[in-house]
Design a protein around this motif. Structure first.
Motif, PDB file in Angstrom:
ATOM      1  N   TYR B 212       0.825  -1.205   0.000  1.00  0.00           N
ATOM      2  CA  TYR B 212       0.000   0.000   0.000  1.00  0.00           C
ATOM      3  C   TYR B 212       0.864   1.262   0.000  1.00  0.00           C
ATOM      4  O   TYR B 212       0.725   2.135  -0.863  1.00  0.00           O
ATOM      5  N   ALA B 213       1.781   1.341   0.957  1.00  0.00           N
ATOM      6  CA  ALA B 213       2.569   2.561   1.126  1.00  0.00           C
ATOM      7  C   ALA B 213       3.385   2.890  -0.119  1.00  0.00           C
ATOM      8  O   ALA B 213       3.622   4.063  -0.434  1.00  0.00           O
ATOM      9  N   GLU B 214       3.799   1.866  -0.858  1.00  0.00           N
ATOM     10  CA  GLU B 214       4.597   2.092  -2.069  1.00  0.00           C
ATOM     11  C   GLU B 214       3.850   2.918  -3.109  1.00  0.00           C
ATOM     12  O   GLU B 214       4.453   3.593  -3.937  1.00  0.00           O
ATOM     13  N   GLY B 215       2.522   2.837  -3.102  1.00  0.00           N
ATOM     14  CA  GLY B 215       1.737   3.580  -4.088  1.00  0.00           C
ATOM     15  C   GLY B 215       1.988   5.079  -4.031  1.00  0.00           C
ATOM     16  O   GLY B 215       1.900   5.780  -5.046  1.00  0.00           O
ATOM     17  N   SER B 216       2.317   5.583  -2.836  1.00  0.00           N
ATOM     18  CA  SER B 216       2.588   7.015  -2.674  1.00  0.00           C
ATOM     19  C   SER B 216       3.784   7.486  -3.490  1.00  0.00           C
ATOM     20  O   SER B 216       3.893   8.672  -3.804  1.00  0.00           O
ATOM     21  N   LYS B 217       4.686   6.567  -3.799  1.00  0.00           N
ATOM     22  CA  LYS B 217       5.873   6.976  -4.565  1.00  0.00           C
ATOM     23  C   LYS B 217       5.478   7.585  -5.904  1.00  0.00           C
ATOM     24  O   LYS B 217       6.185   8.436  -6.441  1.00  0.00           O
ATOM     25  N   SER B 218       4.325   7.139  -6.444  1.00  0.00           N
ATOM     26  CA  SER B 218       3.957   7.614  -7.781  1.00  0.00           C
ATOM     27  C   SER B 218       3.744   9.126  -7.795  1.00  0.00           C
ATOM     28  O   SER B 218       3.942   9.780  -8.816  1.00  0.00           O
ATOM     29  N   MET B 219       3.374   9.684  -6.642  1.00  0.00           N
ATOM     30  CA  MET B 219       3.221  11.146  -6.565  1.00  0.00           C
ATOM     31  C   MET B 219       4.590  11.817  -6.803  1.00  0.00           C
ATOM     32  O   MET B 219       4.680  12.823  -7.510  1.00  0.00           O
ATOM     33  N   GLY B 220       5.615  11.248  -6.239  1.00  0.00           N
ATOM     34  CA  GLY B 220       6.966  11.784  -6.426  1.00  0.00           C
ATOM     35  C   GLY B 220       7.499  11.571  -7.838  1.00  0.00           C
ATOM     36  O   GLY B 220       8.134  12.458  -8.412  1.00  0.00           O
ATOM     37  N   PHE B 221       7.232  10.381  -8.397  1.00  0.00           N
ATOM     38  CA  PHE B 221       7.666  10.125  -9.778  1.00  0.00           C
ATOM     39  C   PHE B 221       7.079  11.183 -10.711  1.00  0.00           C
ATOM     40  O   PHE B 221       7.763  11.719 -11.592  1.00  0.00           O
ATOM     41  N   GLU B 222       5.789  11.473 -10.505  1.00  0.00           N
ATOM     42  CA  GLU B 222       5.111  12.428 -11.387  1.00  0.00           C
ATOM     43  C   GLU B 222       5.666  13.840 -11.220  1.00  0.00           C
ATOM     44  O   GLU B 222       5.816  14.583 -12.201  1.00  0.00           O
ATOM     45  N   ILE B 223       5.975  14.221  -9.984  1.00  0.00           N
ATOM     46  CA  ILE B 223       6.553  15.551  -9.748  1.00  0.00           C
ATOM     47  C   ILE B 223       7.865  15.684 -10.524  1.00  0.00           C
ATOM     48  O   ILE B 223       8.079  16.659 -11.253  1.00  0.00           O
ATOM     49  N   ALA B 224       8.729  14.686 -10.394  1.00  0.00           N
ATOM     50  CA  ALA B 224      10.044  14.758 -11.057  1.00  0.00           C
ATOM     51  C   ALA B 224       9.896  14.759 -12.580  1.00  0.00           C
ATOM     52  O   ALA B 224      10.540  15.551 -13.283  1.00  0.00           O
TER      53      ALA B 224
END
Ligand SMILES: [Zn+2]
Lengths: 90, 420
Positions: B212-224
């Motif tokens: 579950y927690a790994e899904g939050s990484k996608s917010m960072g991928f998109e920012i970069a």
């Protein structure tokens, strides 16, 4: 002085399969010392260099001991001490 | 191409012990939280900017860095939210370059939680769960209910009984079984741990939490990616359980590890909480080893009202190690900044967005964030869910008869209008 310590599933193997263990003691610390005396394999699960591991929460009658006196919290006959892994959420 | 080989297992964040990929969330030796580990060397040849840019604009374009085996089966449209260049807000608060990552418009339930839930429920299906659940302060409840409906899973959602009506309705509407619990979030969470064990259900933020927690990484991928495959200098992030801020930072490190961004991240991470529930910001500011739990959170920002944050320790460490800082703000500041965000950028964020903007301004005023460096603010939920909090702060509409002279008089200021 007899009270019950509730053992969470992941620690039951070290408690001889028990879900509850009857212990004696006037504080949480004393109760847990008696618990680890009866089931020595639990000591390494609960403590690291004498300090309660940070991801284990202890409740006395549904109250987190961090809001009470931590391990010095007094306990009485018939009370229930529950060991609950710190959980997640959010 | 199967993604299963890239996520290799789970690892204890405290002692490093390895575990197989399974629905467990803590180490059996020390109860430390588990985190998904990846084989970055294996991922590297499978990803490039061109490959990722050729895929649909949703979170699954970074699927090699998410812990699902095979194709995602839940939430195929989640993510891909706008990164807004916020020039009017930047001018209002006196900084040069400001961006808003706007997950208030994430699909389907208008918060960043759809990112984590789509991963968790995809895993729930892989593991064979038929029933899923969560403990929630609201946004997660909405997301689990909606995504479970789409996935055909039965959902039990446990919430504090004093939660905003909009969030409860926005859960029940999807057919989830909603259980209101007379207690704080932390008490709800504790109950859910017991339910998860007893009934063997897939609780997204308990036994499925590492995934579950790994899904939050996608917010960072998109920012970069949206910054042109580079990292911002400063990121300000709201904190409830403290997971998101760590995962955004992890996402930057991963982009560097797999070669999608050439330079290692130097981003300073800043955490935002409400003064009425500030265990993590207090931990940072008072330089404590461990956070002290807040027994009775008291703030209008219910989505951040977690008194005993699971990732309190790790988020406080990260903030300090990255060179960032943390602050907390009052309910009045939260409302004021919800309005400022809405009135400068047309973004209606929930209370947590007000927290994040207010904290950003506080850190700028303190000199902790320089005015001339690039800042990204994370908005994680939608203001339509917390309307009651701003109802008193906005003007009531004028009420007039359907006649032009009635409007003329109000416009000219010669007559006081009635109010709706
Ligand atoms: Zn461990």
């Amino acid at each position: 002085m007899a009270l019950k310590v509730q053992i969470p599933t992941p620690m039951r193997e070290q408690a001889g399969g028990s879900a509850e263990v009857v212990v004696t003691g006037a504080t949480v610390k004393a109760a847990l010392d008696d618990l680890t005396r009866q089931h020595p394999a639990l000591a390494a699960k609960l403590f690291d260099n004498g300090k309660l591991r940070p991801y284990i929460n202890v409740f006395v009658n549904d109250e987190d001991i961090r809001y009470l006196d931590d391990l010095d919290t007094p306990v009485k006959d018939g009370e229930i001490v529950a060991l609950i892994p710190a959980v997640a959420g959010g | 191409m199967p993604a299963s080989k890239f996520a290799t297992g789970l690892q204890c964040k405290v002692c490093g012990k390895l575990y197989p990929k399974s629905p467990i969330n803590f180490c059996t030796d020390d109860f430390g939280p588990l985190e998904v580990v990846y084989d970055y060397a294996a991922i590297r040849p499978h990803v490039s900017r061109a490959i990722i840019e050729s895929r649909p604009r949703n979170m699954w374009r970074y699927r090699e860095l998410l812990p699902i085996d095979g194709a995602p089966t839940v939430g195929p449209q989640v993510g891909g939210t706008p990164l807004i260049r916020a020039d009017r807000l930047a001018e209002a608060i006196g900084v040069d370059r400001l961006w808003i990552k706007n997950d208030a418009v994430n699909f389907p339930t208008l918060s960043f939680k759809d990112r984590v839930v789509s991963v968790a429920l995809s895993k729930a299906r892989e593991f064979g769960f038929k029933t899923v659940g969560c403990a929630s302060t609201g946004n997660l409840a909405n997301s689990v209910a909606a995504n479970a409906a789409q996935a055909g899973l039965e959902a039990y959602v446990f919430v504090p009984s004093d939660l905003e009506k909009a969030k409860i309705l926005g859960t029940s509407v999807f057919g989830a079984k909603v259980v209101g619990v007379t207690g704080t979030y932390d008490e709800v969470n504790r109950l859910c741990t017991q339910v998860a064990f007893k009934y063997n259900w897939g609780f997204v933020n308990i036994n499925l939490r590492p995934f579950y927690a790994e899904g939050s990484k996608s917010m960072g991928f998109e920012i970069a990616e949206d910054l042109g495959w580079r990292f911002p200098k400063h990121v300000v992030c709201p904190m409830a359980g403290g997971s998101l801020i760590g995962k955004i930072h992890k996402s930057f490190e991963e982009l560097y590890k797999v070669g999608l961004v050439a330079e290692a991240p130097q981003t300073k991470m800043y955490g935002a909480q409400a003064a009425g529930c500030n265990p993590i910001t207090d931990c940072v500011k008072a330089n404590r080893d461990r956070h002290k739990p807040v027994r009775k959170p008291n703030t209008i920002c219910k989505s951040l009202a977690i008194g005993d944050p699971a990732d309190g320790y790790f988020s406080a460490q990260l903030i300090k190690n990255s060179g960032g800082w943390a602050e907390d703000v009052t309910d009045d500041e939260i409302v004021e900044n919800m309005l400022l965000l809405a009135r400068t950028e047309g973004v209606f964020a929930e209370t947590a967005g007000g927290v994040t903007l207010a904290v950003t301004r506080k850190l700028i005023e303190q000199g902790r964030i320089p005015r001339n460096e690039e800042i990204v603010i994370c908005v994680t939920g939608n203001g339509l869910k917390t309307q009651d909090c701003v109802a008193e702060a906005v003007d009531r509409p004028a009420l007039i008869k359907p006649a032009l002279d009635a409007f003329d008089a109000i416009y000219a200021g010669t007559r006081e209008p009635a109010l709706v």
